[in-house]
Write a protein that holds these residues in place. Structure first.
Motif, PDB file in Angstrom:
ATOM      1  N   ASN A  25       7.080   0.710   2.915  1.00 32.40           N
ATOM      2  CA  ASN A  25       8.022   0.248   2.781  1.00 32.40           C
ATOM      3  C   ASN A  25       8.303   0.835   1.248  1.00 32.40           C
ATOM      4  O   ASN A  25       7.390   1.244   0.930  1.00 32.40           O
ATOM      5  N   GLY A  78      10.881  -3.567  -1.287  1.00 31.96           N
ATOM      6  CA  GLY A  78      10.445  -4.192  -0.384  1.00 31.96           C
ATOM      7  C   GLY A  78      10.682  -4.411   1.097  1.00 31.96           C
ATOM      8  O   GLY A  78       9.910  -4.739   1.760  1.00 31.96           O
ATOM      9  N   ASN A  79      11.590  -3.258   1.676  1.00 29.65           N
ATOM     10  CA  ASN A  79      11.978  -3.633   2.856  1.00 29.65           C
ATOM     11  C   ASN A  79      11.526  -1.813   2.833  1.00 29.65           C
ATOM     12  O   ASN A  79      11.384  -0.683   2.353  1.00 29.65           O
ATOM     13  N   GLN A 128       0.981  -1.095  19.659  1.00 29.39           N
ATOM     14  CA  GLN A 128       1.195  -2.128  18.702  1.00 29.39           C
ATOM     15  C   GLN A 128       2.488  -1.721  17.899  1.00 29.39           C
ATOM     16  O   GLN A 128       2.508  -1.085  17.486  1.00 29.39           O
ATOM     17  N   SER A 129       2.839  -2.712  17.329  1.00 35.98           N
ATOM     18  CA  SER A 129       4.210  -2.246  16.069  1.00 35.98           C
ATOM     19  C   SER A 129       3.859  -3.015  15.037  1.00 35.98           C
ATOM     20  O   SER A 129       3.867  -4.780  15.178  1.00 35.98           O
ATOM     21  N   ILE A 130       3.267  -2.609  14.281  1.00 36.73           N
ATOM     22  CA  ILE A 130       3.124  -3.357  12.777  1.00 36.73           C
ATOM     23  C   ILE A 130       3.966  -3.250  11.588  1.00 36.73           C
ATOM     24  O   ILE A 130       4.502  -2.269  11.091  1.00 36.73           O
ATOM     25  N   THR A 131       4.995  -5.089  10.510  1.00 35.19           N
ATOM     26  CA  THR A 131       5.694  -4.975   9.747  1.00 35.19           C
ATOM     27  C   THR A 131       4.713  -4.931   8.407  1.00 35.19           C
ATOM     28  O   THR A 131       3.203  -5.888   8.676  1.00 35.19           O
ATOM     29  N   LYS A 132       5.541  -5.095   6.973  1.00 34.18           N
ATOM     30  CA  LYS A 132       5.157  -5.635   6.374  1.00 34.18           C
ATOM     31  C   LYS A 132       3.778  -7.128   6.565  1.00 34.18           C
ATOM     32  O   LYS A 132       3.031  -7.222   6.019  1.00 34.18           O
ATOM     33  N   ARG A 175      11.023  -9.236  13.708  1.00 36.90           N
ATOM     34  CA  ARG A 175      11.380  -8.354  13.307  1.00 36.90           C
ATOM     35  C   ARG A 175      12.289  -9.587  12.432  1.00 36.90           C
ATOM     36  O   ARG A 175      13.153  -9.632  11.410  1.00 36.90           O
ATOM     37  N   HIS A 205       0.424  -0.919  -0.485  1.00 37.47           N
ATOM     38  CA  HIS A 205       0.464   0.168  -0.232  1.00 37.47           C
ATOM     39  C   HIS A 205       0.506   1.055  -0.037  1.00 37.47           C
ATOM     40  O   HIS A 205       0.671   2.383   0.299  1.00 37.47           O
ATOM     41  N   GLU A 224       7.768   8.503  11.103  1.00 37.02           N
ATOM     42  CA  GLU A 224      10.212   9.112  11.149  1.00 37.02           C
ATOM     43  C   GLU A 224      10.183   8.467   9.549  1.00 37.02           C
ATOM     44  O   GLU A 224       9.799   7.128   9.023  1.00 37.02           O
ATOM     45  N   SER A 231       3.669   1.600  12.583  1.00 37.74           N
ATOM     46  CA  SER A 231       3.469   0.568  11.232  1.00 37.74           C
ATOM     47  C   SER A 231       4.225   0.802   9.771  1.00 37.74           C
ATOM     48  O   SER A 231       4.891   2.349  10.122  1.00 37.74           O
ATOM     49  N   ASP A 232       5.109   0.366   9.771  1.00 36.07           N
ATOM     50  CA  ASP A 232       6.158   0.536   8.582  1.00 36.07           C
ATOM     51  C   ASP A 232       5.950   0.529   7.252  1.00 36.07           C
ATOM     52  O   ASP A 232       4.660   0.536   6.364  1.00 36.07           O
ATOM     53  N   TYR A 292      -3.908  -4.123  10.199  1.00 32.63           N
ATOM     54  CA  TYR A 292      -4.471  -3.004  11.585  1.00 32.63           C
ATOM     55  C   TYR A 292      -4.913  -2.936  12.396  1.00 32.63           C
ATOM     56  O   TYR A 292      -4.901  -3.684  12.907  1.00 32.63           O
TER      57      TYR A 292
END
Lengths: 167, 264
Positions: free
Chosen positions: A105, A89-90, B153-157, B36, A49, A78, A102-103, B112
């Motif tokens: 990418n 993709g990173n 929370q922490s949300i990665t791919k 991670r 997204h 950030e 939330s990351d 989410y």
């Protein structure tokens, strides 16, 4: 969700819509406006997204209307510094919304050449203007062919529909 | 035995790690590493942490959230954690429960913030069935209209972490280190800390809460007991967690920032 309503009107999707969304789009390409999320033609989209707009030597990156809508009010962003490398993709940064980080990418690889410094004082621009004032970084792409692996507007619209329908 | 095995078929596997008194910074580092660098699902329960510690969210500003002079005077550690959300002061009376999952682990759950929050509240609803008027109120767990559990929370791919600090008990004096936050849920209605929070010990014993939580987790996952050594074995050595202790110098600079802001 309203996405199902949109599926049936895909044949009319290329109608220009300027009434969509909360954002003031200065010069939108054809937009596929839906009841809740906007997807712009001419942009490329990642499955996580983020969007990328390639314009000559520089590509601009942000998160989509679908993403900001699902994340909620963004209160903190950030971002990397200029000169840093990003890779396809990173993660290159994060947004904070509700109680979550939330990351974000990167859809493509390259070097960061500009960062949207307005977001530190006004992180809500990501919600109000995800494709314009809410842009996050500008990157000098190191491998422009990576853009071919990303989704176009119609494909991304369908992707979002299917993702929301399956949850 | 055959019946329970049949029931468990198709449930996702989760490693259950039970800790007691592990320092909160160590817990946060472990969580961030597992988020991670691991590809397993984890449920971590840490029963209390040794020393009273203040834990701010990723974007927390000490000058806005903390009574810094008291904190420096009393030598209270202040940590900035890797997840979002607000500020808590944790100690031996705090019970921590953390879920770290792959994004496709829970069927039908979108990774989410709000869906994950809702999912977690349904799990804890089972824990508090018949015990108290439990609900998720905005993003807090409440009994009645009083908060007893704070979430972040922490949300990665491909993964997410949802962790909670539960106030099984707390020291009234510790709440004096925290200012009234600018960003607060509506239902708080400007109540100060002592009017806003409640103690879980008034409703349920410590061991019952932990046992019921494990039972609730077991209704959605296939539990596999893990030890701390197991968790460390799976970790990538190169990853550097971002949760950190703020230096006294940083807290001192924050006092200066707040004085400067008030004069301008």
């Amino acid at each position: 969700m309203a996405l199902r309503m949109w599926a049936s009107s895909t044949a009319n999707a290329l109608k220009l819509s300027t009434s969509a969304s909360r954002s003031a789009l200065a010069s939108p390409a054809f937009s596929l406006a839906r009841s809740f999320s906007t997807v712009l033609e001419g942009f490329k989209y990642a499955s996580s997204h983020e969007w990328v707009k390639h314009d000559g030597p520089v590509a601009t990156i942000g998160i989509t209307d679908h993403a900001q809508d699902h994340l909620g009010e963004v209160v903190f962003v950030e971002l990397p510094e200029e000169g840093k490398s990003v890779s396809q993709g990173n993660s290159f940064g994060a947004v904070e919304s509700v109680k979550a980080t939330s990351d974000i990418n990167s859809p493509i690889s390259g070097e960061v050449v500009e960062v949207n410094t307005k977001l530190s004082e006004s992180p809500g621009l990501i919600n109000s203007s995800p494709y314009e004032d809410g842009w996050m970084i500008k990157v000098k792409p190191s491998n422009p062919s990576e853009l071919e692996s990303l989704m176009g507007a119609k494909e991304y619209t369908k992707f979002c529909e299917e993702e929301d329908a399956s949850h | 035995m055959a019946v329970s095995q049949t029931r468990n078929l198709g449930l996702p596997l989760i490693n259950l790690l039970r800790l007691k008194g592990v320092p909160i910074l160590q817990q946060l580092h472990l969580e961030e590493r597992l988020l991670r660098t691991s590809s397993d699902n984890w449920c971590i329960i840490n029963d209390g942490t040794i020393d009273p510690t203040i834990v701010m969210g990723v974007s927390g500003k000490p000058q806005e959230l903390l009574e810094i002079e008291s904190i420096l005077r009393d030598d209270i550690p202040v940590i900035r954690r890797f997840t979002g959300g607000g500020t808590v002061i944790v100690d031996q009376g705090t019970i921590f429960v953390t879920f770290i999952c792959n994004k496709d682990t829970v069927p039908g759950l979108q990774s989410y913030p709000q869906p994950i929050m809702s999912w977690s509240s349904l799990l804890y609803k089972k824990v508090f069935q018949g015990i108290g008027d439990f609900r998720l109120r905005e993003n807090d767990y409440v009994l009645g209209d009083r908060k007893f559990g704070g979430n972040a929370q922490s949300i990665t791919k491909n993964r997410w972490v949802h962790h909670t600090s539960f106030l099984w008990d707390y020291e009234i004096s510790n709440m004096g280190y925290l200012k009234l936050p600018k960003r607060a849920p509506e239902y708080r209605q400007a109540r100060d800390h002592l009017e806003f929070i409640c103690r879980m010990k008034d409703y349920i014993s410590r061991s019952s809460f932990i046992d019921s939580t494990i039972e609730a987790v077991g209704s959605e996952f296939l539990l596999r007991s893990a030890e701390l050594e197991d968790a460390h074995c799976t970790l990538g050595s190169k990853f550097e967690p971002s949760s950190r202790l703020l230096r006294k110098q940083e807290l001192g600079e924050a006092i200066f920032k707040s004085l400067t802001a008030s004069q301008s």
